[in-house]
Design a protein around this motif. Structure first.
Motif, PDB file in Angstrom:
ATOM      1  N   TRP A 205     -14.512 -33.017   7.874  1.00 37.66           N
ATOM      2  CA  TRP A 205     -14.471 -31.537   7.883  1.00 37.66           C
ATOM      3  C   TRP A 205     -14.134 -31.019   9.280  1.00 37.66           C
ATOM      4  CZ3 TRP A 205     -13.802 -28.853   3.764  1.00 37.66           C
ATOM      5  CH2 TRP A 205     -14.471 -29.122   2.558  1.00 37.66           C
ATOM      6  N   ASP A 225     -18.612 -36.872  -0.434  1.00 32.03           N
ATOM      7  CA  ASP A 225     -18.765 -35.413  -0.436  1.00 32.03           C
ATOM      8  C   ASP A 225     -17.784 -34.824  -1.459  1.00 32.03           C
ATOM      9  OD1 ASP A 225     -18.506 -32.669   0.075  1.00 32.03           O
ATOM     10  OD2 ASP A 225     -18.686 -32.903   2.255  1.00 32.03           O
ATOM     11  N   ALA A 226     -18.333 -34.440  -2.621  1.00 33.63           N
ATOM     12  CA  ALA A 226     -17.472 -33.989  -3.727  1.00 33.63           C
ATOM     13  C   ALA A 226     -16.660 -32.752  -3.346  1.00 33.63           C
ATOM     14  CB  ALA A 226     -18.331 -33.701  -4.961  1.00 33.63           C
ATOM     15  N   ARG A 227     -17.260 -31.867  -2.560  1.00 30.64           N
ATOM     16  CA  ARG A 227     -16.543 -30.643  -2.161  1.00 30.64           C
ATOM     17  C   ARG A 227     -15.363 -30.993  -1.248  1.00 30.64           C
ATOM     18  NH1 ARG A 227     -17.167 -26.265   1.035  1.00 30.64           N
ATOM     19  NH2 ARG A 227     -18.520 -27.418   2.445  1.00 30.64           N
ATOM     20  N   GLU A 230     -12.570 -32.442  -3.308  1.00 26.38           N
ATOM     21  CA  GLU A 230     -11.883 -31.340  -4.009  1.00 26.38           C
ATOM     22  C   GLU A 230     -10.888 -30.655  -3.044  1.00 26.38           C
ATOM     23  OE1 GLU A 230     -13.268 -27.145  -5.963  1.00 26.38           O
ATOM     24  OE2 GLU A 230     -14.782 -28.708  -5.785  1.00 26.38           O
ATOM     25  N   TYR A 231     -11.340 -30.421  -1.828  1.00 30.50           N
ATOM     26  CA  TYR A 231     -10.481 -29.769  -0.821  1.00 30.50           C
ATOM     27  C   TYR A 231      -9.266 -30.640  -0.487  1.00 30.50           C
ATOM     28  CZ  TYR A 231      -8.997 -27.689   3.604  1.00 30.50           C
ATOM     29  OH  TYR A 231      -8.242 -27.125   4.607  1.00 30.50           O
TER      30      TYR A 231
END
Ligand code: HPA
Ligand code: ZN
Length: 346
Positions: A205, A225-227, A230-231
């Motif tokens: 990130w 980290d699933a989010r 997705e990003y």
């Protein structure tokens, strides 16, 4: 399949040029430059390539780089990699170099850059292999030292396409280099960063948000980290994965445990690369082949991965298109020949 993997036009996006220094050339340069290596022979040195983590590799890798003194030494090392890459049908390569490893020993920045750059120019003409150079900051050193290195590079910015971040990941989060990367971007450099090799998803990130990295080197820990996944899928952020490196540095216990196929199936923009081929037991083709053998990558997977790499490169749109056209033509020719050879099995 072996022939398909060998012949398919490839781009390599994650290769440290100092990590391509084979033990034989290391010994040859050490003898020429009167440098004593703490190993008796090539075999003795190779036996030491038994790593427990990233740091245990870096210690030996920085030691090996000390045999490089003259512009011609950098030329020879780079030339040897390019020759290998061209033999494996790499059409375009984006090469990391670590100037701080050399300037810290009193070697001039220009000596390093000119030796590498001259080899890249010659390879363009003689081997039909194009390249971009990416200058990495050593993240175990300070941001101030990174800034000094960037300033040294500014007069040569026409020969350096981008900047990156490598070396010891844990304890050195990307945001430490925010100002260095800000200035690099203002000067037209592309940006990439190693993140999520040993470090947590948070470092990926930070590489994206603080450094505005356009590609993530390694990134294999993103799946925690699933989010983030997705990003990365939505934005199709390229990830330059290095499977044999990850096993050698014990990121995964073995290749079977590697999450490359999972990442591919998630729709991530993954590519296959060699990282430090002289240390990790193989060049790009060996990495493709190993994944095929262990994870059953098929023709479509390999085609997709090769496409991803050209698309993720820092070539111009027109240059990318030229490579993608060559790739498409290669794949359709291959399929046509398969049909001719065994019309009932396709
Ligand atoms: N990770 C971090 N730094 C490096 C690597 C790597 O895999 N190879 C060379 N420097
Ligand atoms: Zn790397």
């Amino acid at each position: 399949m072996k022939a398909f993997i060998h012949n398919i036009p490839k781009a390599e996006l994650h290769i440290h040029i100092e990590g391509s220094l084979e033990p034989e050339l290391m010994f040859e340069l050490a003898a020429k430059n009167n440098i004593r290596l703490p190993f008796e022979s090539v075999a003795d040195l190779r036996r030491a390539y038994n790593f427990t983590d990233l740091q245990s590799f870096l210690d030996i890798y920085y030691q090996g780089a000390q045999v490089l003194l003259t512009e011609d030494d950098f030329y020879q090392m780079t030339r040897a990699y390019l020759q290998k890459a061209a033999e494996q049908n790499v059409r375009h390569t984006e090469i990391f170099f670590d100037p701080q490893t050399h300037t810290a020993r009193g070697i001039k920045f220009e000596t390093v850059l000119q030796g590498i750059h001259r080899a890249l120019l010659d390879a363009g003409q003689q081997l039909g292999l194009s390249s971009n150079l990416i200058m990495c900051f050593l993240r175990h050193l300070s941001a101030e030292e990174g800034m000094k290195t960037l300033e040294q590079a500014l007069p040569f910015k026409d020969c350096i396409a981008g900047v990156g971040l490598d070396s010891t990941e844990l304890g050195h989060p990307p945001e430490k280099f925010k100002h260095v990367f800000d200035l690099a971007r203002q000067n037209g450099f592309k940006t990439v960063a190693h993140a999520g090799e040993e470090g947590p998803p948070e470092y990926i990130w930070q590489a994206l948000k603080s450094l505005k990295a356009e590609r993530i080197d390694h990134g294999v820990r993103c799946v925690e980290d699933a989010r983030l996944v997705e990003y990365l899928v939505k934005e199709q952020v390229p990830l330059t994965v290095c499977p044999l490196s990850n096993v050698k540095l014990r990121i995964f216990d073995n290749l079977r445990q590697h999450n490359f196929k999972q990442m591919l199936n998630l729709g991530l923009c993954v590519t296959i690369n060699s990282d430090d081929p002289a240390y990790f037991g193989g060049y790009i083709e060996d990495n493709f082949r190993a994944l095929h053998e262990v994870h059953g990558l098929d023709f479509q997977d390999i085609y997709k991965i090769a496409r991803n790499a050209f698309k993720a490169s820092f070539l111009t749109l027109a240059e990318k298109q030229k490579h993608l056209d060559e790739l498409d033509e290669f794949v359709s020719d291959f399929a046509r020949r398969q049909m001719q050879d065994s019309p009932h099995s396709a």
